[in-house]
Scaffold this active site. Structure first.
Site, PDB file in Angstrom:
ATOM      1  N   LYS A   1      47.865  69.201  43.779  1.00 16.23           N
ATOM      2  CA  LYS A   1      48.229  67.896  43.982  1.00 16.23           C
ATOM      3  C   LYS A   1      48.731  67.420  45.156  1.00 16.23           C
ATOM      4  O   LYS A   1      48.807  66.216  45.496  1.00 16.23           O
ATOM      5  CB  LYS A   1      49.264  67.456  42.806  1.00 16.23           C
ATOM      6  CG  LYS A   1      50.740  68.612  43.190  1.00 16.23           C
ATOM      7  CD  LYS A   1      51.680  68.549  41.932  1.00 16.23           C
ATOM      8  CE  LYS A   1      51.378  68.986  40.349  1.00 16.23           C
ATOM      9  NZ  LYS A   1      51.158  70.420  40.589  1.00 16.23           N
TER      10      LYS A   1
ATOM     11  N   HIS B   1      60.052  74.972  37.579  1.00 12.50           N
ATOM     12  CA  HIS B   1      59.891  74.482  39.151  1.00 12.50           C
ATOM     13  C   HIS B   1      61.287  73.886  39.521  1.00 12.50           C
ATOM     14  O   HIS B   1      61.728  73.179  38.621  1.00 12.50           O
ATOM     15  CB  HIS B   1      58.822  73.377  38.870  1.00 12.50           C
ATOM     16  CG  HIS B   1      58.567  72.717  40.108  1.00 12.50           C
ATOM     17  ND1 HIS B   1      59.522  72.337  41.312  1.00 12.50           N
ATOM     18  CD2 HIS B   1      57.388  72.798  40.856  1.00 12.50           C
ATOM     19  CE1 HIS B   1      58.876  72.273  42.205  1.00 12.50           C
ATOM     20  NE2 HIS B   1      57.508  72.487  42.140  1.00 12.50           N
TER      21      HIS B   1
ATOM     22  N   SER C   1      61.057  69.745  43.869  1.00 14.93           N
ATOM     23  CA  SER C   1      60.344  69.833  45.138  1.00 14.93           C
ATOM     24  C   SER C   1      61.154  69.411  46.187  1.00 14.93           C
ATOM     25  O   SER C   1      62.302  68.606  45.998  1.00 14.93           O
ATOM     26  CB  SER C   1      59.079  68.689  45.050  1.00 14.93           C
ATOM     27  OG  SER C   1      58.320  69.007  46.085  1.00 14.93           O
TER      28      SER C   1
ATOM     29  N   GLU D   1      53.901  78.637  42.906  1.00 11.77           N
ATOM     30  CA  GLU D   1      53.076  77.254  43.063  1.00 11.77           C
ATOM     31  C   GLU D   1      53.647  76.505  44.166  1.00 11.77           C
ATOM     32  O   GLU D   1      53.628  75.288  43.948  1.00 11.77           O
ATOM     33  CB  GLU D   1      53.046  76.487  41.848  1.00 11.77           C
ATOM     34  CG  GLU D   1      52.613  77.102  40.273  1.00 11.77           C
ATOM     35  CD  GLU D   1      53.221  76.216  38.950  1.00 11.77           C
ATOM     36  OE1 GLU D   1      53.616  75.264  39.182  1.00 11.77           O
ATOM     37  OE2 GLU D   1      52.974  76.873  37.806  1.00 11.77           O
ATOM     38  N   PRO D   2      53.477  77.018  45.310  1.00 11.87           N
ATOM     39  CA  PRO D   2      53.894  76.371  46.424  1.00 11.87           C
ATOM     40  C   PRO D   2      52.820  75.279  46.878  1.00 11.87           C
ATOM     41  O   PRO D   2      51.395  75.418  46.905  1.00 11.87           O
ATOM     42  CB  PRO D   2      53.769  77.204  47.705  1.00 11.87           C
ATOM     43  CG  PRO D   2      52.777  78.342  47.255  1.00 11.87           C
ATOM     44  CD  PRO D   2      52.967  78.457  45.547  1.00 11.87           C
ATOM     45  N   GLY D   3      53.413  74.020  47.205  1.00 15.73           N
ATOM     46  CA  GLY D   3      52.541  72.914  47.671  1.00 15.73           C
ATOM     47  C   GLY D   3      53.112  72.407  49.128  1.00 15.73           C
ATOM     48  O   GLY D   3      52.097  73.034  50.082  1.00 15.73           O
TER      49      GLY D   3
ATOM     50  N   ASP E   1      54.787  43.215  50.925  1.00 16.58           N
ATOM     51  CA  ASP E   1      56.022  43.757  50.104  1.00 16.58           C
ATOM     52  C   ASP E   1      57.501  44.264  50.924  1.00 16.58           C
ATOM     53  O   ASP E   1      57.172  45.182  51.692  1.00 16.58           O
ATOM     54  CB  ASP E   1      55.478  44.781  49.236  1.00 16.58           C
ATOM     55  CG  ASP E   1      56.718  45.252  48.155  1.00 16.58           C
ATOM     56  OD1 ASP E   1      57.717  44.550  48.184  1.00 16.58           O
ATOM     57  OD2 ASP E   1      56.245  46.066  47.231  1.00 16.58           O
TER      58      ASP E   1
ATOM     59  N   TYR F   1      51.803  65.423  50.117  1.00 15.19           N
ATOM     60  CA  TYR F   1      51.958  64.268  49.430  1.00 15.19           C
ATOM     61  C   TYR F   1      51.797  62.980  50.244  1.00 15.19           C
ATOM     62  O   TYR F   1      52.585  62.142  50.108  1.00 15.19           O
ATOM     63  CB  TYR F   1      53.445  64.311  48.813  1.00 15.19           C
ATOM     64  CG  TYR F   1      53.634  65.521  47.915  1.00 15.19           C
ATOM     65  CD1 TYR F   1      53.136  65.757  46.583  1.00 15.19           C
ATOM     66  CD2 TYR F   1      54.550  66.656  48.176  1.00 15.19           C
ATOM     67  CE1 TYR F   1      53.038  66.942  45.827  1.00 15.19           C
ATOM     68  CE2 TYR F   1      54.520  67.655  47.476  1.00 15.19           C
ATOM     69  CZ  TYR F   1      54.005  67.848  46.351  1.00 15.19           C
ATOM     70  OH  TYR F   1      54.114  69.035  45.543  1.00 15.19           O
TER      71      TYR F   1
HETATM   72  N1  PLP Z   1      53.922  72.977  40.471  1.00 12.42           N
HETATM   73  C1  PLP Z   1      53.954  71.892  39.777  1.00 12.42           C
HETATM   74  C2  PLP Z   1      54.073  71.938  38.236  1.00 12.42           C
HETATM   75  C3  PLP Z   1      54.566  70.755  40.309  1.00 12.42           C
HETATM   76  O1  PLP Z   1      54.691  69.615  39.696  1.00 12.42           O
HETATM   77  C4  PLP Z   1      54.499  70.773  41.817  1.00 12.42           C
HETATM   78  C5  PLP Z   1      55.120  69.464  42.418  1.00 12.42           C
HETATM   79  O2  PLP Z   1      55.405  68.499  41.796  1.00 12.42           O
HETATM   80  C6  PLP Z   1      54.465  71.771  42.533  1.00 12.42           C
HETATM   81  C7  PLP Z   1      54.192  73.003  41.910  1.00 12.42           C
HETATM   82  C8  PLP Z   1      54.630  71.789  44.065  1.00 12.42           C
HETATM   83  O3  PLP Z   1      55.787  71.698  44.502  1.00 12.42           O
HETATM   84  P1  PLP Z   1      56.363  72.033  45.999  1.00 12.42           P
HETATM   85  O4  PLP Z   1      55.236  70.890  46.812  1.00 12.42           O
HETATM   86  O5  PLP Z   1      57.580  71.369  45.931  1.00 12.42           O
HETATM   87  O6  PLP Z   1      55.894  73.053  46.459  1.00 12.42           O
END
Ligand code: PLP
Length: 411
Positions: free
Chosen positions: A51, A179, A182, A256-258, A344, A373
């Site tokens: 995501k 989690h 974030s 689950e690093p993003g 806006d 993001y």
């Molecule tokens: N996993 C889940 C279920 C999430 O909802 C998110 C972010 O919303 C992430 C992982 C990724 O989080 P981050 O980008 O803070 O590492």
């Protein structure tokens, strides 16, 4: 580096009227982030949160590096499976799934799923009875930039009941996840959540589940220099794992690093398309006009909240841009508001003023660490297309293509 490419492009555009916003991504950064993650958290396998930045380039490189993937929807599952990633390297980590997406996961062999409610268990029993379920816990995330536990996560009190319900429905719960929110600001949230997971493991085993997977979620910092530092967070996590899930007990640990992977990949460049100076009463140390008023500058940029910068208002902490202009060594600073291009008034970068020098229409601002993001959240509201993005990669990554037999495309 991406920054050098951005500066070169800005120089090329210096005599042009078209100064559209753009981003440059350096895919090599993914390899260095992966190395840093694995070094600091040797017991944890990263499952990248799609995501955060779902660009096919980012996903291809991560697949070749060997990460797993956290998907939140059918489209994300399709994207990752389409790269040839084995379903066993995917967790469908959304505790509230549409039935059709759940059926898709079942058809394509994606077995690891998170859940946090009885209703979800009923759905899974009907549409994906062979799933390996991971119970998502509520965490204390009030100190995180973006809270998630207001929406997801079962309380410890509820877990016993959910584990029994799963067993009664004939479903296999294999582990626990959480989690911490974030942009986590407090590494001890991880330690607390890991301790809570241990209790869930005990409860699960008590009712007959074979608990073997701990998922510590995301929440790791993405922006260089953020506090707490990743290394400090990793120390707290490693100590908590050693205490609650000691090595040799056969527990698989994933995360689950993003942001951690994606943020430093991209650099964004935006242009000032309009400007207003407002004179306010009162004096401040900087920004004093000759008449003694307080000079405030409004800069209107060609990208903003409805484009690539939506996350800024969520993150609360203003991120200072790099000004691309030759200025004297200590230019006067003025309180400034950065607006996006739409009609806006909500279309701002930050909900507070930032201190910047006097700039002009046509000048550029650069924002580093824009890979997370950003484009995934952008829209074309008011007809302003979001920043175009171009990814670059070096010979190191072409080597990965040969090593993993994975298709990375042109470089
Ligand atoms: N996993 C889940 C279920 C999430 O909802 C998110 C972010 O919303 C992430 C992982 C990724 O989080 P981050 O980008 O803070 O590492």
């Amino acid at each position: 580096s991406a920054m050098e490419v951005v500066l070169k492009k800005i120089r090329e555009l210096s005599d042009k009227d078209h100064r559209d916003p753009f981003m440059v991504g350096d895919l090599r950064v993914l390899a260095s982030r992966h190395q840093a993650f694995c070094q600091a958290l040797p017991r944890v396998s990263p499952f990248y949160a799609v995501k955060c930045n779902s660009s096919p380039w980012v996903l291809r490189v991560l697949a070749a590096l060997g990460t797993g993937f956290d998907c939140a929807s059918q489209v994300e599952l399709e994207q990752v499976l389409g790269l040839g990633v084995a379903p066993s390297r995917i967790i469908y980590a959304h505790p509230c799934k549409p039935v059709s997406h759940l059926q898709y996961a079942a058809r394509h062999g994606v077995q690891l799923l998170t859940f946090d409610s009885e209703e979800e268990l009923t759905k899974v029993a009907q549409h994906h009875p062979g799933a390996r379920l991971v119970l998502r816990l509520w965490t204390e995330d009030s100190q995180s930039l973006i809270r998630l536990s207001t929406k997801f996560g079962a309380s410890l009190e509820l877990c016993g009941h959910l584990l029994k319900s799963a067993r009664d429905l004939g479903l296999a719960v294999v582990g626990a996840s959480f989690h911490v929110g974030s942009g986590c600001q407090n590494p001890h949230s991880f330690a607390q959540a890991i301790a809570d997971c241990r209790r869930v493991f005990e409860m699960g085993r008590g009712v007959g589940h074979d608990m073997s997977l701990l998922d510590i979620g995301g929440g790791f910092p993405g922006v260089e220099g953020s506090e707490p530092e990743f290394e400090e967070m990793a120390r707290v996590i490693n100590a908590a794992l050693a205490q609650d899930f000691p090595e040799g007990t056969g527990i698989e640990v994933i995360a689950e690093p993003g942001r951690f992977y994606a943020a430093p990949v991209c650099v964004a460049a935006v242009n000032i398309i309009a400007k207003k100076a407002v004179l306010q009463p009162g004096r401040t140390r900087s920004g004093c006009s000759e008449s003694g008023g307080h000079r405030k500058l409004l800069y209107y940029l060609n990208e903003g909240h409805y484009g690539t910068f939506r996350i800024f208002l969520r993150d609360h902490v203003p991120r200072m841009p790099i000004v691309v202009k030759e200025l004297c060594s200590k230019p006067a600073l003025f309180p400034c508001i950065l607006y996006g291009p739409t009609c806006d008034a909500f279309d701002t970068f930050f909900n507070k003023e930032v201190q910047l020098p006097e700039l002009d229409v046509g000048d550029w601002l650069i924002f580093p660490s824009m890979g997370a993001y950003s484009s995934v959240m952008s829209s074309t509201f008011n007809g302003f297309p979001p920043a175009t993005i171009c990814y670059m990669m070096g010979p190191e990554l072409r080597y990965l293509k040969r090593a993993q037999g994975s298709e990375l495309g042109p470089g």
